[in-house]
Design a protein around this motif. Sequence first.
Motif, PDB file in Angstrom:
ATOM      1  N   ALA A 175       0.937  -1.230  -0.057  1.00 52.94           N
ATOM      2  CA  ALA A 175      -0.009   0.093  -0.216  1.00 52.94           C
ATOM      3  C   ALA A 175       0.815   1.296   0.015  1.00 52.94           C
ATOM      4  O   ALA A 175       2.094   1.327   0.230  1.00 52.94           O
ATOM      5  CB  ALA A 175      -0.874  -0.014   1.080  1.00 52.94           C
ATOM      6  N   LYS A 176       0.091   2.379  -0.427  1.00 52.53           N
ATOM      7  CA  LYS A 176       1.167   3.539  -0.328  1.00 52.53           C
ATOM      8  C   LYS A 176       1.118   4.331   0.998  1.00 52.53           C
ATOM      9  O   LYS A 176       2.085   5.223   1.286  1.00 52.53           O
ATOM     10  CB  LYS A 176       0.406   4.565  -1.413  1.00 52.53           C
ATOM     11  N   ASP A 177       0.006   3.936   1.708  1.00 56.69           N
ATOM     12  CA  ASP A 177       0.165   4.459   3.061  1.00 56.69           C
ATOM     13  C   ASP A 177      -0.896   3.617   4.023  1.00 56.69           C
ATOM     14  O   ASP A 177      -1.715   2.756   3.369  1.00 56.69           O
ATOM     15  CB  ASP A 177      -0.396   6.138   3.162  1.00 56.69           C
ATOM     16  N   LEU A 178      -1.147   4.066   5.118  1.00 49.03           N
ATOM     17  CA  LEU A 178      -2.337   3.515   6.082  1.00 49.03           C
ATOM     18  C   LEU A 178      -3.515   4.049   5.494  1.00 49.03           C
ATOM     19  O   LEU A 178      -3.358   4.874   4.840  1.00 49.03           O
ATOM     20  CB  LEU A 178      -2.152   3.799   7.291  1.00 49.03           C
ATOM     21  N   ALA A 179      -4.605   3.369   5.782  1.00 51.23           N
ATOM     22  CA  ALA A 179      -6.074   3.715   5.450  1.00 51.23           C
ATOM     23  C   ALA A 179      -6.198   5.259   6.058  1.00 51.23           C
ATOM     24  O   ALA A 179      -6.709   5.854   5.026  1.00 51.23           O
ATOM     25  CB  ALA A 179      -6.985   2.686   6.072  1.00 51.23           C
TER      26      ALA A 179
END
Lengths: 555, 106
Positions: free
Chosen positions: A117-121
């Motif tokens: 993923a690019k970041d956390l949600a």
Amino acid sequence: MSQATIDAETRPDPLGVGADHPDYLRADSGLRSWLLTKDHKRIAIMFYVGVILFLGLGGIFALVLRTELLTPEQTFIDANTYNQMFTLHGITMVWLFMIPAIPTVFGNFVLPIMLGAKDLAFPRINLASFYVYVLSAIILLGAMVAGGADTGWTFYVPYSTTSPTAVTWMGIGIFVNGISSIMTSVNFIVTTHTMRAKGLSWHRMPLFVWASYATSIIILFATPVLGMSLVLLALDHAFGLSLFNPRYGGDPVLFQHLFWFYSHPAVYIMILPSFGVISEVVCSFSHNQPASYRAIAYSSLGIAFIGFFTWGHHMFVAGLSEFDAGVFGALSMFVAIFSAIKVFTWVATLRGGSISFATPMLYFLWFLFLFVFGGMTGVAVATQSLDVHWHDTYFVVAHFHFIMVGGTLTAFLAAAHYWFPKMFGRLYDERVGLLTSVAVFIGFVFTFLPQFLLGNGGMPRRYFTYPARYQWLNVLSTGGAWLLGAGLILALGNLVIALKWGKRAGPNPWGSRSFEWITASPPSKHNFEETPEIERSAYEYTLSEEVARERAKAR
Amino acid sequence: MISAHVTTPKLVVSWIALLVLTFLSFGSSLLGLGEAELFIALGISVVKTFVVLFIFMHLVEQRFANRLIVILTFLFIVLLVTLTVADPLTRKTFPPRPDPAASPYP
Ligand code: HEM
Ligand SMILES: [Cu+2]
């Protein structure tokens, strides 16, 4: 020289995914770009600074305690200061270091990358979690200056309701700290459910993700109970609510029920993330798939579940009914089963692997020995007939330090070395790493092994003087504590020096198959330009590295 | 799988239900039922909690998985209360230990 460093020098693989973009450390500059960042990696670094500072503060309190115990009579502080010191040591270490340490630093940094993923949600909630943590730290530090606390980290009533110290503000600080933990854990749970890369099914995820997930569940369920108990206590302390006062129909044992309903699960909040780290380290350095992936993954969930059924084992001599004591004692044994499953699986993972001896691997060995020792004594103190003798002696102190320091701190150090090349793009000096690791281990053993003997010999905890016959063991323990402190400072120094002068690390210096290692070191700002496509598990060591990279396609 | 919608009439009905329950629990406290009072009051507040959760917080509209979380949370409270209450309830189950001070070593 260790195998791993040789790998790192010879493998001609200078690039990784995202290497053509500026890395997250250089992508933006200026203080503002740090303080307002929504990048999970930068937030992780800010947490890193925070928890290290509080490890240092808690460590200073600990050295004051141990130095006072060098001689049987008063050494250099008075009884009241001693009570303050062990309380502040406990509060700082548990809530400002141990609970946030691995999730907010390494979890924040690697969990999204492990999932592709690019970041956390919720990046903004992640940043808010950091500031709430800072706020709680400010409240707690303020309370330390304005009166401190002398109740012990467990805040037992009735004393805590009448203590002249800043109990109310301590309670508020810990309450706020809990909000920060909850924010991070909600983020982890949602991210794990919704942001996994294409093809990354639950059973392909790195085991660290399973451990973080299980930890988050415990945090979510248990922390509100702590908040509630501390609010009740604060109301009692500040306004005389008298909920736990028998004169008004209350029951002081009720407070212990509420406190341990949180705090026993909380010990798993502290140890489960380190199980995750250890699973990664043992697979990466034995270049082998876990002996049983499912055993490790599911036993984390099992521990999270059963950890809620055992809190009464802290109350065997507090007036708990014999019936409840029997139930809690029996239930406590189940935790040991799940822990043993993990230990056996890690050991079996070594079998047939090609083991390279780097610093994280050495920490794994210390962890194994110390955690098993701590866990076995846990089973011993959960046996009611034995605990009657050991309760509130140094035996219990030794038990939980074997697990919290020998387990969690060791795993924290393993993680700090293992993910160092990924986080900062440099290699630390392996020889110094191994040496400091040995110093930490020897220091640890000298500090805490004598405490088992002291406790068994009858020395109670939380006193600042003791009969002269206990002195030689206390001297060993204090000497060990200084060595442990020195080892930790040297280990930190080694990493700090490597930040600037370390050799450049390739994307995958350890030859791991886990997904965070397919990105460049350090990763670019967005980790991946597109969601990666995953066609293998995180532990396919039968594939060559080229094929493995091919089956985890990313840009 | 949306099974129900929270409409205005439903909100009004649940609001009235909450008010009625509040008066019920107040009223029951006037009857002087002793021990039972606590259980009645707790029972009523559990019902009210679920009304708030399912209607006002729109849980009825959610997937089963989301409702499951609330049910699990509730079970955790049940766990906390059961094992805690079991303690005072069973404190006198066994004959009292002999007081060591009363009969010192022969
Ligand atoms: C095999 C699993 C374990 C069992 C059966 C177990 C059992 C116990 C028991 C019975 C006590 C109470 C002793 C007494 O006060 O007389 C205790 C204390 C404690 N344990 Fe464990 N334990 C286990 C694992 C852990 C882990 C994993 C941690 C932390 C990461 C931990 C941290 C603590 C702490 C902090 C205390 C002392 C709290 C205090 O009174 O200040 N334990 N344990
Ligand atoms: Cu416990």
